[in-house]
Design an enzyme around this catalytic site. Sequence first.
Site, short mmCIF file in Angstrom:
data_model
loop_
_atom_site.label_atom_id
_atom_site.label_comp_id
_atom_site.label_asym_id
_atom_site.label_seq_id
_atom_site.Cartn_x
_atom_site.Cartn_y
_atom_site.Cartn_z
N HIS A 1 -24.79 -5.16 -8.52
CA HIS A 1 -24.70 -4.21 -7.41
C HIS A 1 -23.55 -4.51 -6.47
O HIS A 1 -23.08 -3.63 -5.75
CB HIS A 1 -26.02 -4.16 -6.64
CG HIS A 1 -26.32 -5.38 -5.83
ND1 HIS A 1 -26.94 -6.48 -6.35
CD2 HIS A 1 -26.07 -5.65 -4.53
CE1 HIS A 1 -27.07 -7.39 -5.40
NE2 HIS A 1 -26.56 -6.92 -4.30
N LYS B 1 -20.41 -1.88 -3.99
CA LYS B 1 -20.25 -1.87 -2.54
C LYS B 1 -18.87 -1.35 -2.15
O LYS B 1 -17.86 -1.61 -2.81
CB LYS B 1 -20.49 -3.28 -1.98
CG LYS B 1 -21.95 -3.71 -2.06
CD LYS B 1 -22.16 -5.08 -1.45
CE LYS B 1 -23.63 -5.47 -1.50
NZ LYS B 1 -24.46 -4.64 -0.64
N GLU C 1 -27.04 -15.79 2.80
CA GLU C 1 -28.26 -15.04 3.04
C GLU C 1 -29.12 -15.76 4.06
O GLU C 1 -29.22 -16.99 4.02
CB GLU C 1 -29.06 -14.85 1.76
CG GLU C 1 -28.37 -14.03 0.69
CD GLU C 1 -29.26 -13.86 -0.52
OE1 GLU C 1 -30.13 -12.95 -0.49
OE2 GLU C 1 -29.12 -14.61 -1.48
N HIS D 1 -22.16 -12.49 -9.04
CA HIS D 1 -21.57 -12.00 -7.79
C HIS D 1 -20.25 -12.70 -7.46
O HIS D 1 -19.22 -12.08 -7.22
CB HIS D 1 -22.51 -12.21 -6.61
CG HIS D 1 -23.79 -11.43 -6.69
ND1 HIS D 1 -23.96 -10.32 -7.48
CD2 HIS D 1 -24.97 -11.61 -6.05
CE1 HIS D 1 -25.19 -9.85 -7.33
NE2 HIS D 1 -25.82 -10.62 -6.47
N LYS E 1 -29.18 -19.52 0.39
CA LYS E 1 -30.30 -18.82 1.01
C LYS E 1 -30.77 -19.59 2.24
O LYS E 1 -30.51 -20.76 2.40
CB LYS E 1 -31.45 -18.68 0.01
CG LYS E 1 -31.11 -17.81 -1.18
CD LYS E 1 -32.33 -17.62 -2.08
CE LYS E 1 -31.97 -16.74 -3.27
NZ LYS E 1 -31.59 -15.36 -2.85
#
Length: 513
Positions: free
Chosen positions: A189, A193, A227, A251, A351
């Site tokens: 994904h 973007k 994140e 990514h 994260k």
Amino acid sequence: MPTGNKTPPEPFIMVIFGATGDLTQRKLIPALYALHVEQLLPPRFFVIGFARHEKSERQFRAELRNAVKQFGRVPLEDSAWKTFSRKILYQRGEYADPAAFRSLARRLALLAERNHMPANHLYYLATPPETFGPVGDALRASGLSRSRRDGWARIIVEKPFGYDLESARSLDRRLSAAFSESHTFRIDHYLGKETVQNLLVFRFGNSIFEPLWNQKYVDHVQISALESIGVEQRGRYFDRLGTLRDVVQNHMMHLLTLVAMEPPASMDATAVRNEKVKVLSALRPLSRECAPADVVRAQYAPGRVGRKRARGYRQEEGVAPDSRTETFVALRTYVDNWRWAGVPFYLRTGKRLAEQVTDISIHFKSVPQALFDTGGAPLYPNMLSLRIQPHEGISLRFQVKVPEMRMAVRPFQMDFTYQDAFGSRPPEAYERLLLDAALGDPALFIRDDEVDAAWRFLTPVIEGCEGAGAPTVTYPAGSWGPVEADRLIERDGRRWELLTPPEHQHAIRECKL
């Protein structure tokens, strides 16, 4: 009227395997609803949700309505939802059950016949990775993977594509027995973007930047994907993978290739993807010994996020109490080609950090001689920052004279944001990617040799770190990461840095992690 330069695809039926999962509710159905509202889907279009759970179509639709209301970019509107929901169907079945797939085949044929549609089928694997192969096998055995004279069959595969180099190759062989490469859409994904796509326009559509995009003027490149959330409900799944497999292999590698690639001959999908593979093939191999000078693996410990206490990774549901799985990775690598010789690329992702931010920053070399009085402040090198999330946009830092009698120099930051420039949020990544798959446009999807090259680079590192029992250091939840990540870049006389628009600096601060 349709927006942009996209036209609706021809009629098709989309089958979502894993339709009761988080991805379907948070991303896929809200994206399809937005495309429906903006008239980018054909009038003859259907979604069949395929999952193991027993539920009625009425119940399934009600759950998806709540999902669109909560997660959708386009606000839920009753009349639009009423029309859209009629196109949503549900079918229970096991992912490797031949009878379930024969039933699905009959339903697809009947649906196409009743609605005078061609046999165009788009399959989405929103399932755990271990089911990718069995679903592909079942689609092949039932005849559903074959493109026919009156229609096509395409498959969208979620990340991660494989667990390492060998498993990725094995999965590729398995899926290619059912679908040709041109009908296999490996999705990430990030590539949908707006700022990621704008990177190509920024580089190759502006003559003032591309001449500087090389080792003569660039000191180093930083790519950050940070994140603030933890593993949430994905603990059991994530503990089998870790950040190297779950984020770096896909990514981070994609972002690196878009920064470093050569100008393609055209914006044709083949030309763009050829250049991306060349970058991955030119990456300097990392040490197999998981050397901390090149790679830092870390795991979040208990801490505070904002004013709330946050548990550590090993306390998360589904995570082994003695887990050494990394939730943070920082690494340094080089692209050994003519353009980037000697320029380090620093990557970090993790994260449960202080803020959520994904950013690519180009750090230019310092001026050869300090001619001006800076009042004791350092003369910051020029820096170009492309923010992917949040507050998508571009910032540029350069030196200016302070408006006073003496010669004083300070850094100034010029900012562009999509929200300020265009007054609206850009489309969500899944909206663009689902539409492209329905149109058969592979430009923003990942080709088999790109997956292979990324795994060739990372598999030795993963095996070295896991096989040697390399320790996983810790960092407090809510911090900017482990001190070892600071040391990785500080050994080279540099520091982690982020730029952000002034109106958002309360949310994301320029920092030294």
